[in-house]
Design a protein around this motif. Structure first.
Motif, mmCIF file in Angstrom:
data_model
loop_
_atom_site.group_PDB
_atom_site.id
_atom_site.type_symbol
_atom_site.label_atom_id
_atom_site.label_comp_id
_atom_site.label_asym_id
_atom_site.label_seq_id
_atom_site.Cartn_x
_atom_site.Cartn_y
_atom_site.Cartn_z
ATOM 1 N N GLN A 114 0.833 -1.202 0.000
ATOM 2 C CA GLN A 114 0.000 0.000 0.000
ATOM 3 C C GLN A 114 0.867 1.252 0.000
ATOM 4 O OE1 GLN A 114 -3.591 -1.812 2.687
ATOM 5 N NE2 GLN A 114 -3.039 0.285 3.042
ATOM 6 N N MET A 115 1.913 1.280 0.837
ATOM 7 C CA MET A 115 2.791 2.455 0.885
ATOM 8 C C MET A 115 3.516 2.646 -0.440
ATOM 9 S SD MET A 115 4.451 2.664 4.689
ATOM 10 C CE MET A 115 5.109 1.017 4.705
ATOM 11 N N ILE A 116 4.018 1.570 -1.011
ATOM 12 C CA ILE A 116 4.730 1.668 -2.291
ATOM 13 C C ILE A 116 3.786 2.173 -3.375
ATOM 14 C CG2 ILE A 116 5.843 0.299 -4.112
ATOM 15 C CD1 ILE A 116 6.931 -1.494 -1.774
ATOM 16 N N THR A 117 2.570 1.660 -3.386
ATOM 17 C CA THR A 117 1.577 2.110 -4.358
ATOM 18 C C THR A 117 1.334 3.608 -4.216
ATOM 19 O OG1 THR A 117 0.519 -0.058 -4.341
ATOM 20 C CG2 THR A 117 -0.799 1.775 -5.154
ATOM 21 N N GLY A 118 1.133 4.049 -2.989
ATOM 22 C CA GLY A 118 0.907 5.476 -2.752
ATOM 23 C C GLY A 118 2.076 6.325 -3.197
ATOM 24 N N LEU A 119 3.299 5.879 -2.934
ATOM 25 C CA LEU A 119 4.484 6.647 -3.336
ATOM 26 C C LEU A 119 4.650 6.687 -4.852
ATOM 27 C CD1 LEU A 119 6.992 5.522 -0.575
ATOM 28 C CD2 LEU A 119 5.960 7.797 -0.865
ATOM 29 N N LEU A 120 4.371 5.572 -5.523
ATOM 30 C CA LEU A 120 4.461 5.562 -6.996
ATOM 31 C C LEU A 120 3.452 6.518 -7.619
ATOM 32 C CD1 LEU A 120 4.989 1.780 -7.821
ATOM 33 C CD2 LEU A 120 6.597 3.658 -8.219
ATOM 34 N N VAL A 121 2.238 6.535 -7.090
ATOM 35 C CA VAL A 121 1.235 7.453 -7.627
ATOM 36 C C VAL A 121 1.611 8.896 -7.306
ATOM 37 C CG1 VAL A 121 -1.195 8.129 -7.582
ATOM 38 C CG2 VAL A 121 -0.577 5.720 -7.591
ATOM 39 N N LEU A 122 2.194 9.132 -6.154
ATOM 40 C CA LEU A 122 2.663 10.471 -5.817
ATOM 41 C C LEU A 122 3.705 10.941 -6.838
ATOM 42 C CD1 LEU A 122 2.782 12.873 -3.808
ATOM 43 C CD2 LEU A 122 4.592 11.621 -2.633
ATOM 44 N N ALA A 123 4.656 10.071 -7.171
ATOM 45 C CA ALA A 123 5.680 10.422 -8.163
ATOM 46 C C ALA A 123 5.053 10.647 -9.533
ATOM 47 C CB ALA A 123 6.735 9.316 -8.238
ATOM 48 N N ALA A 124 4.131 9.773 -9.942
ATOM 49 C CA ALA A 124 3.468 9.941 -11.238
ATOM 50 C C ALA A 124 2.638 11.217 -11.257
ATOM 51 C CB ALA A 124 2.584 8.734 -11.540
ATOM 52 N N GLY A 125 1.991 11.525 -10.143
ATOM 53 C CA GLY A 125 1.198 12.750 -10.057
ATOM 54 C C GLY A 125 2.053 13.995 -10.152
ATOM 55 N N ALA A 126 3.209 13.972 -9.495
ATOM 56 C CA ALA A 126 4.130 15.121 -9.583
ATOM 57 C C ALA A 126 4.575 15.328 -11.026
ATOM 58 C CB ALA A 126 5.333 14.897 -8.678
ATOM 59 N N ARG A 127 4.891 14.238 -11.702
ATOM 60 C CA ARG A 127 5.296 14.321 -13.111
ATOM 61 C C ARG A 127 4.146 14.835 -13.973
ATOM 62 N NH1 ARG A 127 6.151 15.368 -17.547
ATOM 63 N NH2 ARG A 127 7.105 14.122 -19.168
ATOM 64 N N PHE A 128 2.949 14.341 -13.727
ATOM 65 C CA PHE A 128 1.775 14.755 -14.495
ATOM 66 C C PHE A 128 1.528 16.251 -14.332
ATOM 67 C CE2 PHE A 128 -2.735 15.778 -14.544
ATOM 68 C CZ PHE A 128 -3.107 15.338 -15.808
ATOM 69 N N PHE A 129 1.487 16.722 -13.077
ATOM 70 C CA PHE A 129 1.179 18.130 -12.843
ATOM 71 C C PHE A 129 2.293 19.051 -13.321
ATOM 72 C CE2 PHE A 129 -1.997 16.526 -9.716
ATOM 73 C CZ PHE A 129 -3.102 17.106 -10.313
ATOM 74 N N THR A 130 3.543 18.621 -13.212
ATOM 75 C CA THR A 130 4.649 19.422 -13.723
ATOM 76 C C THR A 130 4.533 19.574 -15.237
ATOM 77 O OG1 THR A 130 6.069 18.662 -11.947
ATOM 78 C CG2 THR A 130 7.156 19.589 -13.864
ATOM 79 N N GLY A 131 4.290 18.468 -15.934
ATOM 80 C CA GLY A 131 4.138 18.514 -17.383
ATOM 81 C C GLY A 131 2.930 19.313 -17.816
ATOM 82 N N ARG A 132 1.827 19.144 -17.098
ATOM 83 C CA ARG A 132 0.603 19.884 -17.461
ATOM 84 C C ARG A 132 0.779 21.376 -17.219
ATOM 85 N NH1 ARG A 132 -4.354 19.661 -19.320
ATOM 86 N NH2 ARG A 132 -6.109 20.535 -18.160
ATOM 87 N N ALA A 133 1.408 21.748 -16.119
ATOM 88 C CA ALA A 133 1.636 23.171 -15.839
ATOM 89 C C ALA A 133 2.539 23.801 -16.903
ATOM 90 C CB ALA A 133 2.248 23.342 -14.452
ATOM 91 N N ALA A 134 3.599 23.090 -17.288
ATOM 92 C CA ALA A 134 4.505 23.619 -18.322
ATOM 93 C C ALA A 134 3.760 23.772 -19.639
ATOM 94 C CB ALA A 134 5.702 22.682 -18.486
ATOM 95 N N ARG A 135 2.937 22.818 -19.974
ATOM 96 C CA ARG A 135 2.180 22.881 -21.235
ATOM 97 C C ARG A 135 1.187 24.051 -21.212
ATOM 98 N NH1 ARG A 135 1.942 20.072 -25.728
ATOM 99 N NH2 ARG A 135 -0.060 19.721 -26.733
ATOM 100 N N LEU A 136 0.517 24.261 -20.081
ATOM 101 C CA LEU A 136 -0.436 25.378 -19.981
ATOM 102 C C LEU A 136 0.287 26.714 -20.034
ATOM 103 C CD1 LEU A 136 -2.904 24.009 -17.286
ATOM 104 C CD2 LEU A 136 -3.323 24.254 -19.736
ATOM 105 N N ARG A 137 1.475 26.802 -19.416
ATOM 106 C CA ARG A 137 2.263 28.049 -19.490
ATOM 107 C C ARG A 137 2.693 28.339 -20.917
ATOM 108 N NH1 ARG A 137 4.446 26.332 -14.685
ATOM 109 N NH2 ARG A 137 6.257 25.426 -15.730
ATOM 110 N N ALA A 138 3.139 27.286 -21.612
ATOM 111 C CA ALA A 138 3.592 27.463 -22.996
ATOM 112 C C ALA A 138 2.427 27.890 -23.882
ATOM 113 C CB ALA A 138 4.200 26.158 -23.520
ATOM 114 N N ARG A 139 1.256 27.350 -23.653
ATOM 115 C CA ARG A 139 0.086 27.712 -24.453
ATOM 116 C C ARG A 139 -0.337 29.148 -24.176
ATOM 117 N NH1 ARG A 139 -5.051 24.240 -23.491
ATOM 118 N NH2 ARG A 139 -3.494 22.588 -23.643
ATOM 119 N N ALA A 140 -0.163 29.602 -22.921
ATOM 120 C CA ALA A 140 -0.556 30.960 -22.554
ATOM 121 C C ALA A 140 0.420 32.011 -23.103
ATOM 122 C CB ALA A 140 -0.643 31.090 -21.046
ATOM 123 N N SER A 141 1.663 31.635 -23.391
ATOM 124 C CA SER A 141 2.650 32.618 -23.862
ATOM 125 C C SER A 141 2.506 32.889 -25.322
ATOM 126 C CB SER A 141 4.077 32.146 -23.670
ATOM 127 O OG SER A 141 4.302 31.324 -22.622
#
Length: 193
Positions: free
Chosen positions: A166-193
């Motif tokens: 359970q802990m490993i699952t939670g940590l893997l999703v946390l890492a995937a979520g950080a990657r997802f939100f970082t990529g999405r934020a960069a993409r939204l910033r690039a689209r706004a510029s």
């Protein structure tokens, strides 16, 4: 004087409300939109590999906890098995739900399946499910190991493996979520510029 008394909020309630308002203003663009509108770059091979690992890992706690929810005491310590009842079964069934939520949230995000499904739905599932699994996976053995005079409730090997997965699952999703939100934020910033 028949007037109503103004409703008073505690400092914590005000702080929570202000945090919710701030989070909505600051991060709401990241969870707006539809699953179909996700960019291809947000679901690369690494994200798919993590999602596959999470799906496989989530099978363990889902299966074990489903057995426990159905009334099996196999793998439980003697003290836990002795105290096991309807309330325990309901708690175990909730953990099965959290494991299912974890996978159900990741699949649409990583595989971009879900069409017109609002993005916030899989994000909510992929947030709540693994957060609950991971935190309880760490909390339960920690409490069992330090509870004074409760040695008979100890953690057995199957319980320990379930909590660790359970802990490993939670940590893997946390890492995937950080990657997802970082990529999405960069993409939204690039689209706004």
């Amino acid at each position: 004087m028949g007037g109503r008394q103004p409703h008073r909020h505690s400092g914590r309630q005000r702080a929570a409300w202000l945090l919710a308002l701030y989070a909505g203003e600051r991060w709401s663009p990241l969870w707006r939109g539809r699953v179909a509108g996700l960019a291809h770059c947000l679901s690369g091979h690494g994200q798919r590999a993590v999602a596959g690992a999470v799906a496989l890992l989530a099978l363990w706690p889902a299966t074990v906890r489903l057995l426990w929810a159905a009334g099996s005491t196999a793998g439980l310590s003697a003290g836990v098995a002795e105290r096991y009842g309807g309330e325990s079964a309901a708690g175990e069934a909730a953990f099965v739900l959290y494991a299912v939520m974890t996978v159900a949230g990741l699949v649409p995000l990583v595989l971009r399946r879900g069409g017109r499904l609002p993005l916030r739905v899989p994000l909510l599932c992929a947030g709540v499910g693994p957060a609950t699994l991971g935190t309880w996976g760490g909390w339960l053995p920690a409490v069992a190991s330090v509870a004074p005079g409760r040695g008979e409730i100890g953690v057995t090997a199957p319980m320990g493996v379930t909590y660790a997965v359970q802990m490993i699952t939670g940590l893997l999703v946390l890492a995937a979520g950080a990657r997802f939100f970082t990529g999405r934020a960069a993409r939204l910033r690039a689209r706004a510029s």
